[in-house]
Design an enzyme around this catalytic site. Sequence first.
Site, PDB file in Angstrom:
ATOM      1  N   HIS A 118      -8.022   8.605  -0.045  1.00 25.50           N
ATOM      2  CA  HIS A 118      -7.850   7.757   1.149  1.00 25.50           C
ATOM      3  C   HIS A 118      -8.891   8.051   2.240  1.00 25.50           C
ATOM      4  O   HIS A 118      -8.565   8.186   3.421  1.00 25.50           O
ATOM      5  CB  HIS A 118      -6.439   7.952   1.726  1.00 25.50           C
ATOM      6  CG  HIS A 118      -5.953   6.772   2.530  1.00 25.50           C
ATOM      7  ND1 HIS A 118      -6.072   6.718   3.909  1.00 25.50           N
ATOM      8  CD2 HIS A 118      -5.346   5.623   2.166  1.00 25.50           C
ATOM      9  CE1 HIS A 118      -5.552   5.585   4.356  1.00 25.50           C
ATOM     10  NE2 HIS A 118      -5.103   4.889   3.315  1.00 25.50           N
ATOM     11  N   HIS A 148       3.689  -1.956   3.832  1.00 21.36           N
ATOM     12  CA  HIS A 148       3.703  -0.543   3.466  1.00 21.36           C
ATOM     13  C   HIS A 148       5.131  -0.154   3.080  1.00 21.36           C
ATOM     14  O   HIS A 148       6.093  -0.529   3.763  1.00 21.36           O
ATOM     15  CB  HIS A 148       3.216   0.320   4.630  1.00 21.36           C
ATOM     16  CG  HIS A 148       1.753   0.162   4.912  1.00 21.36           C
ATOM     17  ND1 HIS A 148       1.255  -0.892   5.651  1.00 21.36           N
ATOM     18  CD2 HIS A 148       0.673   0.909   4.532  1.00 21.36           C
ATOM     19  CE1 HIS A 148      -0.067  -0.783   5.728  1.00 21.36           C
ATOM     20  NE2 HIS A 148      -0.446   0.289   5.052  1.00 21.36           N
ATOM     21  N   HIS A 185      -6.283   2.237  -4.418  1.00 20.92           N
ATOM     22  CA  HIS A 185      -6.409   2.443  -2.974  1.00 20.92           C
ATOM     23  C   HIS A 185      -7.218   3.707  -2.678  1.00 20.92           C
ATOM     24  O   HIS A 185      -7.141   4.253  -1.582  1.00 20.92           O
ATOM     25  CB  HIS A 185      -5.012   2.548  -2.354  1.00 20.92           C
ATOM     26  CG  HIS A 185      -4.963   2.258  -0.877  1.00 20.92           C
ATOM     27  ND1 HIS A 185      -5.759   1.319  -0.262  1.00 20.92           N
ATOM     28  CD2 HIS A 185      -4.195   2.792   0.111  1.00 20.92           C
ATOM     29  CE1 HIS A 185      -5.485   1.288   1.030  1.00 20.92           C
ATOM     30  NE2 HIS A 185      -4.554   2.182   1.289  1.00 20.92           N
ATOM     31  N   ASP A 213       0.852  -1.185   0.000  1.00 21.51           N
ATOM     32  CA  ASP A 213       0.000   0.000   0.000  1.00 21.51           C
ATOM     33  C   ASP A 213       0.886   1.233   0.000  1.00 21.51           C
ATOM     34  O   ASP A 213       1.798   1.361   0.837  1.00 21.51           O
ATOM     35  CB  ASP A 213      -0.909   0.019   1.232  1.00 21.51           C
ATOM     36  CG  ASP A 213      -2.083  -0.946   1.096  1.00 21.51           C
ATOM     37  OD1 ASP A 213      -2.146  -1.674   0.088  1.00 21.51           O
ATOM     38  OD2 ASP A 213      -2.933  -0.966   2.010  1.00 21.51           O
TER      39      ASP A 213
END
Length: 266
Positions: free
Chosen positions: A130, A224, A126, A75
Amino acid sequence: MAKHISGILLGSILLVVGILVNPYAVKAEEFHWGFKKATDGVPPSAGSELDKLLDDHGAIYKGQGEEKVVYLTFDNGYENGYTESILDTLKKEKTPATFFLTGHYVKSASDLVKRMVKDGHEIGNHSYDHPNMANLSEQQMKEEWEKLDEVLYSVAGVRRTVYARPPEGVFNAKLLQAGNDLGYRHIFWSVAFIDWHKDQPKGKDHAYNELMKQLHPGAVILMHTVSPDNAQALPDFIRDAKKQGYKFHSLDQLVKEYESKSSMTQ
């Protein structure tokens, strides 16, 4: 009695007014993705309720078979200087991965995004800003996904994404269905650990040990890229997982496996 009835009516009127004034006063049910970590090579379970919800919408969080296969996903909300090292490792080890990107990342780290595409990695959605996607209207969900696709196309020539991942793992049935209606398939994960605090490194060994302890057949791994621990641990993890007989496949391969198994059980 009259006062009681008046109170009920007044309360009902206030509730209705509250909903009209603030449409988020009554929120749809939402889930925060989570599970008990895998141990001893046994895949984790999200429980029958969530398993059914995900299955009903084609959402995936792990492979269905017992074959030793791993699916790497990352991500990317912002760049912290470690993605290039991760890309170097993936290239050297000939390992595919999927990067779930936000709009901020695509715009601010365009050269890295171009390299991801050039190196043959998959790009996932994604969302653009966000947000908590479960709290949005269907139109707002659509705008989040399609705005990310638009900026991704302008930067890297990728026409659209097909895999989506909700920020912070917050989702509901409405989100999954809205994604399906627009051609997005939600991909969650079965291996993860706290690795998103850029100013709280725990060291290479911590990341390596977490990955190896949770490793299981069909693992969809979430990491991440802001973490130096992940960048440093990744080479040894990939090599040692391979020594244990694991292969690294793409999400496209995972979906083919998932659909093949599903068709066999119908």
